[in-house]
Design a protein around this motif. Structure first.
Motif, PDB file in Angstrom:
ATOM      1  N   GLN A 116       0.818  -1.205   0.000  1.00 47.90           N
ATOM      2  CA  GLN A 116       0.000   0.000   0.000  1.00 47.90           C
ATOM      3  C   GLN A 116       0.855   1.259   0.000  1.00 47.90           C
ATOM      4  O   GLN A 116       0.535   2.239  -0.679  1.00 47.90           O
ATOM      5  N   LEU A 117       1.949   1.246   0.754  1.00 51.06           N
ATOM      6  CA  LEU A 117       2.812   2.420   0.801  1.00 51.06           C
ATOM      7  C   LEU A 117       3.350   2.785  -0.573  1.00 51.06           C
ATOM      8  O   LEU A 117       3.596   3.954  -0.866  1.00 51.06           O
ATOM      9  N   ALA A 118       3.514   1.795  -1.427  1.00 43.85           N
ATOM     10  CA  ALA A 118       4.081   2.038  -2.753  1.00 43.85           C
ATOM     11  C   ALA A 118       3.183   2.906  -3.624  1.00 43.85           C
ATOM     12  O   ALA A 118       3.659   3.558  -4.557  1.00 43.85           O
ATOM     13  N   SER A 119       1.887   2.921  -3.330  1.00 43.55           N
ATOM     14  CA  SER A 119       0.962   3.716  -4.164  1.00 43.55           C
ATOM     15  C   SER A 119      -0.020   4.526  -3.317  1.00 43.55           C
ATOM     16  O   SER A 119      -1.090   4.890  -3.786  1.00 43.55           O
ATOM     17  N   GLN A 120       0.352   4.835  -2.087  1.00 41.23           N
ATOM     18  CA  GLN A 120      -0.539   5.543  -1.172  1.00 41.23           C
ATOM     19  C   GLN A 120      -0.758   6.990  -1.614  1.00 41.23           C
ATOM     20  O   GLN A 120       0.196   7.763  -1.728  1.00 41.23           O
ATOM     21  N   PRO A 121      -2.009   7.390  -1.868  1.00 38.81           N
ATOM     22  CA  PRO A 121      -2.270   8.792  -2.225  1.00 38.81           C
ATOM     23  C   PRO A 121      -1.824   9.734  -1.108  1.00 38.81           C
ATOM     24  O   PRO A 121      -2.050   9.461   0.073  1.00 38.81           O
ATOM     25  N   GLY A 122      -1.180  10.807  -1.493  1.00 38.40           N
ATOM     26  CA  GLY A 122      -0.752  11.795  -0.509  1.00 38.40           C
ATOM     27  C   GLY A 122       0.611  11.537   0.087  1.00 38.40           C
ATOM     28  O   GLY A 122       1.153  12.405   0.778  1.00 38.40           O
ATOM     29  N   LEU A 123       1.193  10.357  -0.156  1.00 36.75           N
ATOM     30  CA  LEU A 123       2.547  10.085   0.311  1.00 36.75           C
ATOM     31  C   LEU A 123       3.519  10.621  -0.738  1.00 36.75           C
ATOM     32  O   LEU A 123       3.608  10.099  -1.846  1.00 36.75           O
ATOM     33  N   VAL A 153      -3.006   5.884   7.897  1.00 35.69           N
ATOM     34  CA  VAL A 153      -3.044   5.316   9.249  1.00 35.69           C
ATOM     35  C   VAL A 153      -4.318   4.513   9.480  1.00 35.69           C
ATOM     36  O   VAL A 153      -4.289   3.427  10.058  1.00 35.69           O
ATOM     37  N   MET A 154      -5.434   5.024   9.008  1.00 44.12           N
ATOM     38  CA  MET A 154      -6.720   4.389   9.282  1.00 44.12           C
ATOM     39  C   MET A 154      -7.207   3.516   8.134  1.00 44.12           C
ATOM     40  O   MET A 154      -8.358   3.088   8.126  1.00 44.12           O
ATOM     41  N   SER A 155      -6.348   3.233   7.178  1.00 43.03           N
ATOM     42  CA  SER A 155      -6.740   2.374   6.060  1.00 43.03           C
ATOM     43  C   SER A 155      -6.857   0.926   6.515  1.00 43.03           C
ATOM     44  O   SER A 155      -6.242   0.521   7.508  1.00 43.03           O
ATOM     45  N   PRO A 156      -7.643   0.104   5.800  1.00 42.03           N
ATOM     46  CA  PRO A 156      -7.843  -1.295   6.221  1.00 42.03           C
ATOM     47  C   PRO A 156      -6.550  -2.085   6.374  1.00 42.03           C
ATOM     48  O   PRO A 156      -6.383  -2.818   7.357  1.00 42.03           O
ATOM     49  N   ALA A 157      -5.622  -1.933   5.439  1.00 43.34           N
ATOM     50  CA  ALA A 157      -4.380  -2.702   5.527  1.00 43.34           C
ATOM     51  C   ALA A 157      -3.590  -2.324   6.772  1.00 43.34           C
ATOM     52  O   ALA A 157      -3.025  -3.176   7.452  1.00 43.34           O
ATOM     53  N   HIS A 158      -3.564  -1.032   7.064  1.00 46.83           N
ATOM     54  CA  HIS A 158      -2.778  -0.598   8.213  1.00 46.83           C
ATOM     55  C   HIS A 158      -3.491  -0.861   9.531  1.00 46.83           C
ATOM     56  O   HIS A 158      -2.845  -1.153  10.549  1.00 46.83           O
ATOM     57  N   LEU A 159      -4.808  -0.776   9.537  1.00 44.97           N
ATOM     58  CA  LEU A 159      -5.551  -1.065  10.762  1.00 44.97           C
ATOM     59  C   LEU A 159      -5.302  -2.485  11.250  1.00 44.97           C
ATOM     60  O   LEU A 159      -5.342  -2.753  12.447  1.00 44.97           O
ATOM     61  N   ALA A 160      -5.001  -3.373  10.311  1.00 46.89           N
ATOM     62  CA  ALA A 160      -4.724  -4.761  10.689  1.00 46.89           C
ATOM     63  C   ALA A 160      -3.481  -4.868  11.566  1.00 46.89           C
ATOM     64  O   ALA A 160      -3.313  -5.850  12.290  1.00 46.89           O
ATOM     65  N   GLY A 161      -2.608  -3.870  11.489  1.00 42.41           N
ATOM     66  CA  GLY A 161      -1.390  -3.910  12.285  1.00 42.41           C
ATOM     67  C   GLY A 161      -1.444  -3.115  13.572  1.00 42.41           C
ATOM     68  O   GLY A 161      -0.491  -3.152  14.356  1.00 42.41           O
ATOM     69  N   ILE A 162      -2.541  -2.416  13.825  1.00 41.84           N
ATOM     70  CA  ILE A 162      -2.608  -1.552  15.001  1.00 41.84           C
ATOM     71  C   ILE A 162      -2.345  -2.325  16.289  1.00 41.84           C
ATOM     72  O   ILE A 162      -1.459  -1.992  17.072  1.00 41.84           O
ATOM     73  N   ASP A 163      -3.125  -3.360  16.490  1.00 42.44           N
ATOM     74  CA  ASP A 163      -3.041  -4.075  17.759  1.00 42.44           C
ATOM     75  C   ASP A 163      -1.811  -4.962  17.866  1.00 42.44           C
ATOM     76  O   ASP A 163      -1.548  -5.528  18.930  1.00 42.44           O
ATOM     77  N   ALA A 164      -1.069  -5.106  16.784  1.00 37.98           N
ATOM     78  CA  ALA A 164       0.124  -5.948  16.812  1.00 37.98           C
ATOM     79  C   ALA A 164       1.379  -5.166  17.190  1.00 37.98           C
ATOM     80  O   ALA A 164       2.428  -5.760  17.397  1.00 37.98           O
TER      81      ALA A 164
END
Length: 203
Positions: A116-123, A153-164
């Motif tokens: 996702q970081l490779a094509s994240q809008p605004g990055l 930060v709040m995208s689905p892919a990244h939310l999967a890593g929050i609690d980890a």
């Protein structure tokens, strides 16, 4: 500016977002390790964790150049923001916990984040750093706006890593972000200085 562990009055929502952004350290670490072919559980020295902190620049920090759509390919420098505006810069620091199980969990969670970081809008730009002696990873990211940063930060892919984050990172991990229009000052050493100025949670 927001930094994990420095303000006990941060709301639960902000703290949750901080932990989410901190998890990006693991994504950076995975990219760096896969690129250099290092054993992820091998350090070149026995530097104690207490000597490896977010507020001290590692002497052996290996860092890629700042790259992304906001970087001028001819000069290698970050293009300035539109007149009258500024960028949001985020910086993370973390040391991955040891063990095969942790590494396996890391790969499961953060493969999607890396993609996702490779094509994240605004990055607009990102820089990754890794210290072999500390086993620590750093990220420096430049965003078009704070909203763009939180979209990631709040995208689905990244939310999967929050609690980890607490499961996979040593408790010394740090997150901070700030706004600036001065592109020359957007460097890893500057991010270390900002972390140090607000009190490294490992100290």
């Amino acid at each position: 500016m927001m930094t994990r562990g420095f303000d006990t009055m941060l709301s639960a929502t902000i703290e949750r977002s901080s932990r989410a952004l901190a998890a990006a350290v693991l994504a950076a670490l995975g990219v760096i390790l896969s690129g250099c072919g290092s054993d992820p559980d091998t350090k070149t020295t026995d530097a104690p964790l207490a000597e490896c902190t977010g507020g001290v620049l590692e002497a052996d920090l290996e860092a890629d150049a700042l790259t992304g759509p906001g970087v001028d390919p001819e000069t290698g420098k970050l293009r300035p923001p539109p007149e009258g505006s500024s960028y949001t810069v985020s910086a993370t620091y973390g040391v991955r916990r040891q063990g095969d199980a942790v590494m396996e969990r890391h790969l499961q969670i953060f493969g999607a984040i890396q993609a996702q970081l490779a094509s994240q809008p605004g990055l607009l730009a990102i820089q990754l750093g890794y210290s072999p002696s500390c086993g620590s990873g750093r990220t420096l990211a430049v965003w078009a706006s704070t909203d763009a940063m939180y979209d990631f930060v709040m995208s689905p892919a990244h939310l999967a890593g929050i609690d980890a984050a607490d499961e996979l990172l040593e408790p010394t991990y740090v997150v901070t972000h700030w706004e600036t229009a001065e592109t020359d000052g957007i460097t890893l050493p500057d991010s270390v200085r900002r972390i140090q100025a607000f009190g490294d949670p490992a100290r």
